[in-house]
Structure formats: structure tokens, C-alpha cells
Design a protein around this motif. Structure first.
Motif: not given
Ligand SMILES: Cc1cc2nc3c(=O)[nH]c(=O)nc-3n(C[C@H](O)[C@H](O)[C@H](O)COP(=O)(O)OP(=O)(O)OC[C@H]3O[C@@H](n4cnc5c(N)ncnc54)[C@H](O)[C@@H]3O)c2cc1C
Length: 440
Positions: A74-97
Motif C-alpha cells: 500500500l503506497i501513499p496513494d492507497a493511504h489517501r484513498a482509504l482515508e477518503r473512504l473512512g477506512l484507513l484506521d481499520e486497514v492500518m490496524a491490520q497492516a504491517h506499516a
């Protein structure tokens, strides 16, 4: 080297999530928007449409959770899009940052490029995304395969008014005011919908999951390796956390430039041996070698096509918009496409919401969607031209060597990663010369 049939699969295929996948029998007769494909593009579109109050049916040929062949980065554009969808926190809680990508050039030079990065297996990411679409009000029906569009005569030719869908040998029709086709890089659905301009993919890639918990020096970032033994492509090692690594190789398709190949020409990639390339990756890169030799396979190796550079498909026709990798939304050079799939899914949804609010006719909607996608083209063109690095890996030596001499150049590479900059330093002789002689 494991094969699909011989490799041990430590993680059993997860059972379909109860209550998430609705069966064919519960399919309504009609809806406002039918979204086909519940990958990042389709689920993003379905979530945004449902949040805006539209009646959305989302279908996929696989029940969820399902696997998707990907590097999982997940590169920065995916982070931005997930943020816009309101899903970044949920994704990052499971992802390896991780906070950087290590680019390794053929002569072994390496540079760490800072960035907001993460790795999350697509089985989990795509489940989060399609569940979020359902939570917003979309109805997911899966497994259900798009067979062909339903068409009716309109004032300027046929208009798509829904789709024929099939499951378990049964077929049903679903009428929809609009269809969003987000079926990824495999072109069958595009072809059935009359939207495919080129069957050949832009490239192919192969990946598997390996676990190794006792590496002497585990990578702390995403690792991407260019080497002349990986011609026209590169290798990667992306850490998923807990000693699990997504390892793979990808190669661009030298013969599928733009839309010059006939829609039904054979894909012409029969001579690409990705398994041999992965073995070579193990020979030329010590970390890949250790992983391939001593790691435990957690999944079979699987390959898949990529469609890049916004080429190979029509963007829209009356009643139907295309989104995601079906459009060719993945970046050439890097093969990164999750963020771009999410973005184009949101773009398609935004156009449909605007069309409904403003009462656009079909011709206006088609034109506006095409404009929104075409606005992304200049950036894709630069990435397409920068693919020369895959064909002439010594250029990676030059870029890494030059970046190691200049913090500003590292900042520029970081800017390319988060799209505040373009890989324009990789596209002309003059820019390479500049890399060679200037120190700033
Ligand atoms: C090996 C590999 C490594 C990659 N690594 C990365 C990476 O690290 N980072 C990154 O950002 N990108 C990566 N990509 C690219 C990324 O996987 C794609 O850009 C992304 O998945 C595109 O999303 P999408 O929603 O458009 O399509 P997909 O994710 O392909 O989703 C399409 C969905 O449509 C469904 N579908 C297809 N046909 C039908 C049909 N007829 N009826 C019903 N449903 C259908 C499929 O089942 C699927 O669920 C990689 C690709 C490959 C092949």
C-alpha cells in the motif's frame, strides 16, 4: 519452488463470511447501480454510491473473503484513498506499516526512499473493503459472474440497462440504471461488455507467501530489486509482519504498447517464464535467496496479468462506466494499482452521483467520466516512459548512485512515491545526463 498443486498451503482457504455473500436466489430484479467486481475499485465505488443513498448491488465471481494475486503493497496513494473512504484506521490496524522502500540497483547499490507505506494481504484488505461497501448499504451477491450486459435501443445506439449474471449453472438478469464494470486485469468481462480494445495485458507477475522468522537481518521496508537477470522487470520482497513475506517478480509486456494490438489478438506472453525469473531472483539477491531456500511456503505461487497506463479499454458507454484495472489504472514501472483502483472507483461513483443530482443524460455522463479518467493520463504517460528502467536496468544504478550523493534527490524519489513529484528524471537522455553531472 512450489507449484499451485505441490506447495503446502499453511493458511486454509477461509470459508465465505456468513451473512456477507448473498446467494443468486436473493438477487433483486432491479437496482439503481450494479457494480461488477468487488476488488478495490468496485468496493470503493459501491461504498461511495451507497453512502450517497443510491440502491447498489455489488457482485463478484468469488465469495468473500477471497485471495487476489498481488504484492499487497500500500503506497501513499492507497493511504489517501482509504482515508477518503473512512477506512484507513481499520486497514492500518491490520497492516504491517513501514516507512521506506529500499530500491536495489543491479550493481548492488541501494537507497532507502521514505514514504507512508504498508503491506496487507489482499485477502484481508479486500474483505475490509467489500464489508465497508455492505455496511454503507450495498448488497453483495457472490459468487455471481457477469456474463454480458443487457442492452436496449437508445436514441444514439444501444444503452446498457443491466446485466446477465450466472452462478452454479443458473443465469439471471438484473436490470440497473447504470453498471460499473470493475473486473480487474482479466479481460473477459470487458470483452463481453464490448469495452475491450486490447486483450494483451501490460505485464504479468508472480507471487507467493513465505514465512521465515529467524532472518539475521529482516528487511525493515519494502524491497524492490532491478537486475539484468530480471529483464524487463524487477523482483520484490514485501514484509507482511510476523516473519511473513510476499515475494515475487513482474515483467512488462514489450509488445503491448498502447492500443495498437487488436482486441482479440493473443496475449503474446507465452514465452515469459516467471518461475525461472523468481529462481534467478534468488540467485542474484541474497535476501531473496535465503527466503527461497530456507523459508516455509504459506501459499502456492500464483501469477496474474496487469493492465496499465489507462490503455486497452474504452472508459464508458451509455449505461456503463469502467473503473479500476479494467481501465488500465495501474501504474506502469511500479505495477502499483490498489490506490489507483480505489481512486477510479471513487471517480466513477462521484460521476454517477453528480449525474443523478444534475439530471445528466447518458452522453453527458459518458463524456464526464471519460474526462475525469483522461485527466489522469499525463501522469500515467510519464510512468509509461519511465519503464525504460525495467528495460535498461543500468539506469537504476545511475538513479541509486545519484540519489546516494544528494538528499534532495532522495526527497524527489520520495515525492515520486507519494505523487507530489513525477518520475520525469527517468524519461530522457538529458535528465539522465543531469543525474550524472549535477550534485544537487
Ligand atoms: C503479482 C501482482 C503484484 C501486484 N502488486 C501490487 C502492489 O504491491 N501494490 C499495488 O498497489 N498493486 C499491485 N498490483 C496491482 C493490483 O493488484 C491491481 O492494480 C488491483 O488489484 C486492481 O484493483 P481492481 O479493483 O481494479 O481489480 P481486482 O482487484 O482485480 O478486482 C476485480 C474483481 O472483479 C472480479 N471479477 C472479474 N471478472 C468478473 C466477472 N466476470 N464477474 C464477476 N466478478 C468478476 C474478480 O473476482 C475480482 O474480485 C499487483 C498485481 C499483480 C498481478
Amino acid at each position: 519452488m512450489p507449484t499451485e498443486s505441490s506447495a503446502p498451503v499453511a493458511r486454509p482457504p477461509a470459508a465465505a463470511e456468513p451473512g456477507l455473500n448473498r446467494p443468486l436466489a436473493e438477487l433483486p430484479a432491479a437496482c439503481e447501480v450494479l457494480v461488477v467486481g468487488a476488488g478495490p475499485a468496485g468496493s470503493a465505488a459501491a461504498r461511495v454510491l451507497a453512502q450517497a443513498g443510491l440502491d447498489v448491488v455489488l457482485v463478484d465471481q468469488h465469495a468473500f473473503p477471497r485471495d487476489k494475486v498481488c504484492g499487497d503493497g500500500l503506497i501513499p496513494d492507497a493511504h489517501r484513498a482509504l482515508e477518503r473512504l473512512g477506512l484507513l484506521d481499520e486497514v492500518m490496524a491490520q497492516a504491517h506499516a513501514v516507512d521506506h522502500m529500499t530500491a536495489v540497483a543491479p550493481r548492488g547499490g541501494r537507497v532507502d526512499v521514505p514514504g507512508r507505506l504498508a503491506v496487507l494481504p489482499r485477502r484481508i484488505l479486500d474483505l475490509i473493503l467489500c464489508r465497508a461497501a455492505v455496511e454503507a448499504g450495498a448488497r453483495l451477491h457472490a459468487p455471481l459472474r457477469f456474463v454480458a450486459p443487457l442492452e436496449e435501443a437508445g436514441p444514439h445506439g444501444p444503452v446498457v440497462v443491466g446485466a446477465r449474471l450466472s452462478a452454479g449453472g443458473q443465469e439471471r438478469s438484473l436490470r440497473a440504471r447504470h453498471v460499473v464494470l470493475a473486473t480487474g486485469a482479466v479481460p473477459q468481462a470487458l470483452r463481453a461488455a464490448g469495452m475491450c480494445l486490447r486483450r494483451a495485458p501490460s505485464g504479468v507477475a508472480l507471487r507467493g507467501y513465505l514465512r521465515h522468522r529467524t532472518l539475521a537481518a529482516p528487511p525493515s521496508g519494502l524491497v524492490v530489486v532491478w537486475h539484468r537477470r530480471l529483464p524487463n522487470g524487477y523482483g520484490w520482497i514485501f514484509p507482511c509482519g510476523d516473519g511473513l513475506y510476499n515475494i515475487g517478480v513482474g515483467v512488462e509486456h514489450r509488445h503491448a504498447r498502447r492500443d495498437d494490438a487488436a482486441a482479440d489478438a493473443p496475449d503474446g506472453m507465452g514465452d515469459v517464464n516467471l518461475r525461472a525469473m523468481l529462481e534467478d531472483f534468488g540467485r542474484i539477491h541474497p535476501l531473496a535467496g535465503t527466503l527461497l531456500r530456507d523459508g516455509a511456503w504459506e501459499s502456492p505461487l500464483k501469477g496474474a496479468p496487469l493492465r496499465c497506463s489507462l490503455s486497452g479499454a474504452r472508459y464508458a458507454r451509455p449505461g456503463l462506466l469502467v473503473a479500476g484495472e479494467a481501465l488500465g489504472s495501474t501504474y506502469a514501472l511500479t505495477g502499483e494499482g490498489i490506490g489507483k483502483a480505489l481512486e477510479t472507483g471513487v471517480l466513477a461513483a462521484d460521476r454517477l452521483i453528480e449525474a443523478r443530482r444534475a439530471g445528466w443524460d447518458e452522453a453527458t455522463l459518458v463524456a464526464r467520466h471519460a474526462e475525469a479518467i483522461a485527466a489522469l493520463q499525463p501522469r500515467h504517460d510519464v510512468y509509461e516512459r519511465a519503464c525504460i528502467v525495467n528495460r535498461r536496468p543500468w539506469l537504476a544504478d545511475l538513479v541509486v548512485w545519484s540519489a546516494r550523493r544528494s538528499p534532495r534527490r532522495i526527497r524527489r524519489l520520495s515525492g515520486i512515491l507519494d505523487e507530489t513529484d513525477l518520475p520525469s528524471e527517468l524519461v530522457s537522455w538529458r535528465s539522465w545526463l543531469r543525474l550524472l553531472v549535477r550534485r544537487d
